[in-house]
Design an enzyme around this catalytic site. Structure first.
Site, short mmCIF file in Angstrom:
data_model
loop_
_atom_site.label_atom_id
_atom_site.label_comp_id
_atom_site.label_asym_id
_atom_site.label_seq_id
_atom_site.Cartn_x
_atom_site.Cartn_y
_atom_site.Cartn_z
N GLU A 69 77.18 36.38 36.32
CA GLU A 69 76.74 37.69 35.86
C GLU A 69 76.93 37.86 34.35
O GLU A 69 76.10 38.48 33.68
CB GLU A 69 77.52 38.77 36.61
CG GLU A 69 76.92 40.14 36.48
CD GLU A 69 77.53 41.11 37.48
OE1 GLU A 69 77.49 40.80 38.70
OE2 GLU A 69 78.04 42.16 37.06
N ASP A 70 77.99 37.33 33.82
CA ASP A 70 78.36 37.66 32.43
C ASP A 70 78.33 36.49 31.45
O ASP A 70 78.68 36.68 30.28
CB ASP A 70 79.76 38.31 32.41
CG ASP A 70 79.75 39.67 33.08
OD1 ASP A 70 78.70 40.32 33.07
OD2 ASP A 70 80.78 40.08 33.63
#
Ligand code: ZN
Length: 180
Positions: A69-70
């Protein structure tokens, strides 16, 4: 004392190192702006010491849970480094970045309901850690209303995960009682 499970220790060291490298230039968004890696480390710590989780696959997935996600990490990369199972757990707890944030928040609630047992544990620990951070180091520009809404949403997600790990659920309820 020699470990009876050296391969488990090796896996967790590899996952820690991989996550530390991937998150190396990131900071948490709270006012303390802690190094990002503190967060996945905290998840694994909560699972082990507060949830009694001894399954290294779950612990490794917790360490890696925000890499898709990051960071620039791909599912293929996780599969190659850690295998299908761990990659699929991380994928399960990853929001679809192309969607509007409101849709993503709603989706987390519906996806929690059908999540695998290991993904449920990672989710529970994530919500505990996020609410604790929200209390100890809230993002500076967040109003009280926004923080409250975040707490309420986190509880909606966790309500879908009940029956997974009573001890973690109790920890969540404890931190929820400190809702601003
Ligand atoms: Zn997280």
């Amino acid at each position: 004392m020699p470990s009876s499970r050296p391969e488990a220790v090796g896996l967790l060291l590899r996952a820690t190192r991989f996550a530390a490298w991937k998150h190396r230039d990131q900071r948490r968004k709270g006012q303390r702006a802690e190094p990002y890696i503190n967060h996945p480390l905290e998840l694994a710590h909560v699972l082990w010491f507060e949830g009694g989780v001894r399954d290294e696959t779950t612990l490794a997935a917790a360490l890696l849970h925000d890499t898709l996600e990051d960071t620039q990490t791909t599912v293929q990369e996780l599969q190659g480094e850690f295998g299908e199972e761990i990659a699929s757990i991380v994928l399960e707890v990853t929001d679809e970045p192309s969607l509007d944030w409101r849709v993503r928040k709603k989706l987390q609630i519906t996806r929690a309901k059908i999540a695998s047992p290991r993904a449920r544990l990672v989710k529970l620990a994530d919500k505990i850690c996020n609410l604790r951070s929200m209390i100890s180091s809230p993002p500076q520009r967040w109003s009280v209303e926004r923080r409250r809404a975040y707490f309420d949403w986190a509880r909606e997600v966790v309500d879908q995960l009940r029956g997974t790990n009573p001890s973690l659920e109790e920890r969540f309820d404890h931190v929820f009682r400190q809702r601003p």
